[in-house]
Design an enzyme around this catalytic site. Structure first.
Site, PDB file in Angstrom:
ATOM      1  N   CYS A   2      -1.173  -3.920  14.909  1.00 21.37           N
ATOM      2  CA  CYS A   2      -2.380  -3.110  14.913  1.00 21.37           C
ATOM      3  C   CYS A   2      -2.671  -2.530  16.291  1.00 21.37           C
ATOM      4  CB  CYS A   2      -3.567  -3.901  14.398  1.00 21.37           C
ATOM      5  SG  CYS A   2      -3.936  -5.356  15.332  1.00 21.37           S
ATOM      6  N   ARG A  27       3.384   1.806  14.508  1.00 25.07           N
ATOM      7  CA  ARG A  27       3.486   0.370  14.734  1.00 25.07           C
ATOM      8  C   ARG A  27       3.269  -0.428  13.449  1.00 25.07           C
ATOM      9  NH1 ARG A  27       1.519  -0.659  20.520  1.00 25.07           N
ATOM     10  NH2 ARG A  27       0.751  -2.590  19.707  1.00 25.07           N
ATOM     11  N   TRP A  72      -3.393  -4.789  11.127  1.00 29.87           N
ATOM     12  CA  TRP A  72      -2.270  -5.411  10.430  1.00 29.87           C
ATOM     13  C   TRP A  72      -2.742  -6.836  10.156  1.00 29.87           C
ATOM     14  CZ3 TRP A  72       1.266  -9.449  11.314  1.00 29.87           C
ATOM     15  CH2 TRP A  72       2.412  -9.433  10.509  1.00 29.87           C
ATOM     16  N   ASN A  97      -7.388  -7.018  18.457  1.00 27.38           N
ATOM     17  CA  ASN A  97      -5.953  -7.251  18.169  1.00 27.38           C
ATOM     18  C   ASN A  97      -5.675  -8.695  18.536  1.00 27.38           C
ATOM     19  OD1 ASN A  97      -4.146  -4.243  19.268  1.00 27.38           O
ATOM     20  ND2 ASN A  97      -5.558  -4.567  17.594  1.00 27.38           N
ATOM     21  N   GLY A  98      -4.932  -9.401  17.697  1.00 28.11           N
ATOM     22  CA  GLY A  98      -4.544 -10.763  18.053  1.00 28.11           C
ATOM     23  C   GLY A  98      -5.061 -11.774  17.041  1.00 28.11           C
ATOM     24  N   GLU A 480      22.796  -8.318  12.282  1.00 26.79           N
ATOM     25  CA  GLU A 480      21.949  -7.139  12.510  1.00 26.79           C
ATOM     26  C   GLU A 480      22.044  -6.172  11.318  1.00 26.79           C
ATOM     27  OE1 GLU A 480      19.652  -6.433  14.461  1.00 26.79           O
ATOM     28  OE2 GLU A 480      19.497  -4.251  14.461  1.00 26.79           O
ATOM     29  N   LYS A 484      18.866  -4.996   9.002  1.00 32.58           N
ATOM     30  CA  LYS A 484      18.489  -3.593   8.771  1.00 32.58           C
ATOM     31  C   LYS A 484      18.326  -3.338   7.270  1.00 32.58           C
ATOM     32  CE  LYS A 484      17.572  -2.098  12.226  1.00 32.58           C
ATOM     33  NZ  LYS A 484      17.559  -3.204  12.986  1.00 32.58           N
ATOM     34  N   GLU A 487      15.176  -4.994   5.985  1.00 32.41           N
ATOM     35  CA  GLU A 487      13.948  -4.395   6.524  1.00 32.41           C
ATOM     36  C   GLU A 487      13.576  -3.095   5.836  1.00 32.41           C
ATOM     37  OE1 GLU A 487      13.351  -4.885  11.230  1.00 32.41           O
ATOM     38  OE2 GLU A 487      15.276  -4.037  10.704  1.00 32.41           O
ATOM     39  N   HIS A 503      32.094 -22.238   3.520  1.00 32.72           N
ATOM     40  CA  HIS A 503      31.190 -23.381   3.653  1.00 32.72           C
ATOM     41  C   HIS A 503      29.896 -23.163   2.877  1.00 32.72           C
ATOM     42  CE1 HIS A 503      33.790 -25.336   6.536  1.00 32.72           C
ATOM     43  NE2 HIS A 503      33.880 -24.193   7.208  1.00 32.72           N
ATOM     44  N   LYS A 602       5.694  -2.752  14.321  1.00 39.42           N
ATOM     45  CA  LYS A 602       6.651  -2.429  15.375  1.00 39.42           C
ATOM     46  C   LYS A 602       6.598  -3.438  16.513  1.00 39.42           C
ATOM     47  CE  LYS A 602       9.751   0.116  17.421  1.00 39.42           C
ATOM     48  NZ  LYS A 602      11.126  -0.049  16.929  1.00 39.42           N
TER      49      LYS A 602
HETATM   50  N1  HGA Z   1      -6.560 -11.287  13.323  1.00 41.13           N
HETATM   51  C1  HGA Z   1      -7.154 -10.014  13.119  1.00 41.13           C
HETATM   52  C2  HGA Z   1      -6.432  -8.905  13.864  1.00 41.13           C
HETATM   53  C3  HGA Z   1      -5.013  -8.806  13.408  1.00 41.13           C
HETATM   54  C4  HGA Z   1      -4.069  -8.115  14.345  1.00 41.13           C
HETATM   55  O1  HGA Z   1      -4.175  -8.153  15.563  1.00 41.13           O
HETATM   56  N2  HGA Z   1      -3.039  -7.511  13.772  1.00 41.13           N
HETATM   57  O2  HGA Z   1      -2.041  -6.935  14.549  1.00 41.13           O
HETATM   58  C5  HGA Z   1      -7.281  -9.671  11.642  1.00 41.13           C
HETATM   59  O3  HGA Z   1      -6.613 -10.270  10.788  1.00 41.13           O
HETATM   60  O4  HGA Z   1      -8.102  -8.816  11.335  1.00 41.13           O
END
Ligand code: HGA
Length: 607
Positions: A2, A27, A72, A97-98, A480, A484, A487, A503, A602
């Site tokens: 995010c 991202r 995110w 964020n976090g 890798e 890919k 993903e 194995h 990202k």
């Molecule tokens: N923990 C917060 C923010 C999430 C975040 O930083 N995403 O990259 C949430 O869940 O809203």
């Protein structure tokens, strides 16, 4: 992952905030929102959707200060109620964020004080805490300082208050933030990409910093709350480097940019040779003294590290271990003094990698060498030695040019280690250095095989599973290749060292199992041929990517693509390209969102 953008100006900031969010869309995110303040008016707009939906919902709004966020989700589903900004009391809006690790205890405390929660996020506690401290201090700065003193975990936050329309505050611990300086207007964001259309004058906030932004000035405080000065830099990145040009997807563009990205990464190497000085003035002494190498990384960077182990061990005899950062950070054990920790990250902001690097420093008197694509990122600022890859902006979530330029950087590192430690003959050193000169052309030639890989993809798209096999330096490339395909094409794929087939994974092989084999013309070829025969004997379909001279490997292969030339120790770099193109075309065939694959982000700035 995010993103955050903030702005305070004498003009309407809404268009700038939305444009900034658009530049962070690559991202990966699931919902978005705006906090807006203007002459006593205070509002938020949120959507469980794209920035384009947010822009439509915010049409006609105007503000002189604001915060913007793409989320995110880590705590709570991607709904409108969980989207940021979050409201504290009736007068504070925050974006985050976090992850706030002690959010449950804080929530209980705030509920007991009468605060009502409207989301399931960990972030909402920040909004109520700021409101709580603001009620007591009537000072936004000290309220935010008191709030962050209560938080454990990682965060970058932006704070706006109805009662302080001439101020926005941002702070970081464990997540990146950069300030953008203007004339009569100031900005901040989690990534410089968001700010480039409005300014190139940036200040990278340091760990624990808090900044108070007014239209005419910014004030910065360190983790101890003391006013500090941080150096402003002019960032030399063209604001339009995010343009797609004639390509259909960023991933496709970035695959085709690899000859240039590699050439740019090699620019100083071609001038100087594989010298330790490329990594910093103290590199030679540290390379000579190192008793061991430990590589830490995540995702594709981890695969690059696995390749490097072969090069470094073979050319220097040094013991090399390669660790997944999210595992290493929680492992116990000491590091031998002088150990060189090679930390690899495209963005330089990968949360697990930064934690692993800091943990390594606590385990012994180690030195950290960073391989990174983003100048001034947290990783580059905290490392002792540095090699900056020159891949340019990488927007596709699936790493392509960042990965191959990391491989090139690691190849140069292995050669520079050997040169400092005098473990190779002069002729061998020269051969290793000179092989790099041919690399951009080899890569260009492989790109010309795109059409054949598109044909392979038409077939591969029908399968639900795939195996990727390789030996020696092509084993990590098989990993890798599988990553890919998972993903971006959402096909379950596993990479294996070809010798491991018997194995376990051989039990999965039947006519529904395509097996993509990467073959180099080396002394292990005959062993690899036996592994292919084992697959064919069980009706598995071999898709063979082979260097010329691997003729003995052909009989029985379902499809064969012979690369234009053998590339010796650089085979892992060159072999990566057909695998990227194969996954790309398979994903296009399946109609997935190539640049923004579901659930992925990202720059992974949360743990
Ligand atoms: N923990 C917060 C923010 C999430 C975040 O930083 N995403 O990259 C949430 O869940 O809203």
């Amino acid at each position: 992952m995010c993103g955050i953008v903030g702005a305070i100006s004498e003009r309407n900031v809404v268009p700038m905030l939305l444009a900034g969010l658009q530049r962070l869309e690559y991202r990966g995110y699931d919902s978005s929102g705006l906090a807006l303040a203007q002459r006593g008016e205070f509002s938020r707009v949120r959507v469980a959707g794209r920035v384009a939906d947010l822009a439509a919902k915010a049409a006609g709004q105007s503000a002189l200060a604001g915060l913007a966020h793409t989320r995110w989700a880590t705590h709570g589903a991607p709904t409108e109620l969980n989207a940021h900004p979050h409201l504290g009391g009736d007068s504070v809006l925050i974006v985050h964020n976090g992850i706030i690790e002690n959010h449950a205890a804080l929530r209980t405390e705030l509920l007991a004080q009468g605060y009502q929660f409207t989301s399931e996020t960990d972030s909402e506690v920040i909004a109520h805490l700021v409101h709580h401290y603001l009620e007591r201090s009537n000072d936004l700065l000290s309220a935010v300082q008191a709030t962050i003193g209560r938080l454990t975990g990682a965060f970058a936050i932006g704070v706006l208050s109805r009662d302080y329309p001439d101020t926005i505050i941002c702070a970081r611990r464990g997540s990146p933030l950069v300030l953008g300086l203007g004339f009569g207007e100031q900005f901040f964001a989690s990534d410089i990409a968001a700010l480039l259309p409005v300014t190139q004058r940036m200040i990278y906030l340091e760990e624990g910093d808090l900044a108070e932004l007014h239209r005419g000035e910014v004030r910065i405080f360190n983790a101890a709350g003391e006013p500090v000065t941080r150096q402003a830099r002019t960032v030399d990145v063209a604001a339009d480097s995010a343009d797609l040009g004639h390509y259909r997807h960023y991933m496709q563009k970035e695959i085709f940019e690899q000859p240039v990205a590699i050439t740019n990464t090699l620019q100083r190497v071609i001038e100087l040779g594989c010298q330790p000085a490329l990594f910093g003035p103290t590199a030679e002494a540290l390379f000579v003294a190192a008793p061991a190498i430990r590589i830490v990384a995540c995702g594709s960077s981890y695969h690059a590290g696995l390749v490097a182990r072969y090069w470094i061990e073979e050319w220097t005899g040094l013991p090399v271990s390669v660790d997944i950062a999210s595992e290493y950070r929680y492992r116990k054990g000491r590091e031998q003094d002088g150990t060189l920790i090679v930390a690899i990250s495209q963005s330089g902001e990968t949360a697990d990698l930064l934690a692993a690097m800091r943990s390594a420093r606590e385990r012994g008197d180690v030195k950290v060498l960073a391989i990174c694509n983003v100048p001034h990122s947290t990783l580059t600022r905290e490392s002792d030695l540095l090699f900056l890859t020159q891949a340019g902006l990488e927007i596709g979530v699936a790493s392509t040019k960042a990965f191959t330029t990391q491989l090139v950087a690691l190849y140069v590192l292995a050669a520079a280690l050997a040169s400092s430690r005098k473990t190779l003959s002069a002729a061998a050193e020269r051969e290793i250095s000179e092989s790099l000169h041919r690399l951009p052309v080899l890569v260009e030639e492989v790109l010309a095989m795109d059409g054949q890989l598109e044909e392979w993809a038409q077939e591969l798209a029908h399968y639900h599973n795939a195996l990727f096999l390789g030996r020696h330096t092509l084993f990590p490339i098989a990993l890798e290749g599988a990553l890919k395909l998972k993903e971006i094409a959402y096909i379950h794929a596993e990479g294996y060292a070809a010798g491991e087939l018997k194995h376990g994974p051989l039990a999965l092989v039947d006519e529904d199992m395509p097996v993509i084999v990467c073959a180099a013309r080396d002394e292990l070829l005959e062993k690899l041929v036996s592994n292919m025969r084992e697959v064919e004997a069980r009706s598995g379909k071999v898709f063979l990517l082979a260097e010329p001279g691997c003729e003995s490997a052909h009989p029985g292969a379902h499809r064969v693509l012979t690369l234009p030339a053998a590339s010796g120790p650089l085979a892992p770099v060159v072999m990566t390209l057909p695998l990227q193109m194969l996954s790309y075309h398979t994903a296009c065939r399946k109609g997935t969102d190539v640049d923004k694959p579901r659930n992925l982000a990202k720059s992974v700035t949360v743990e």
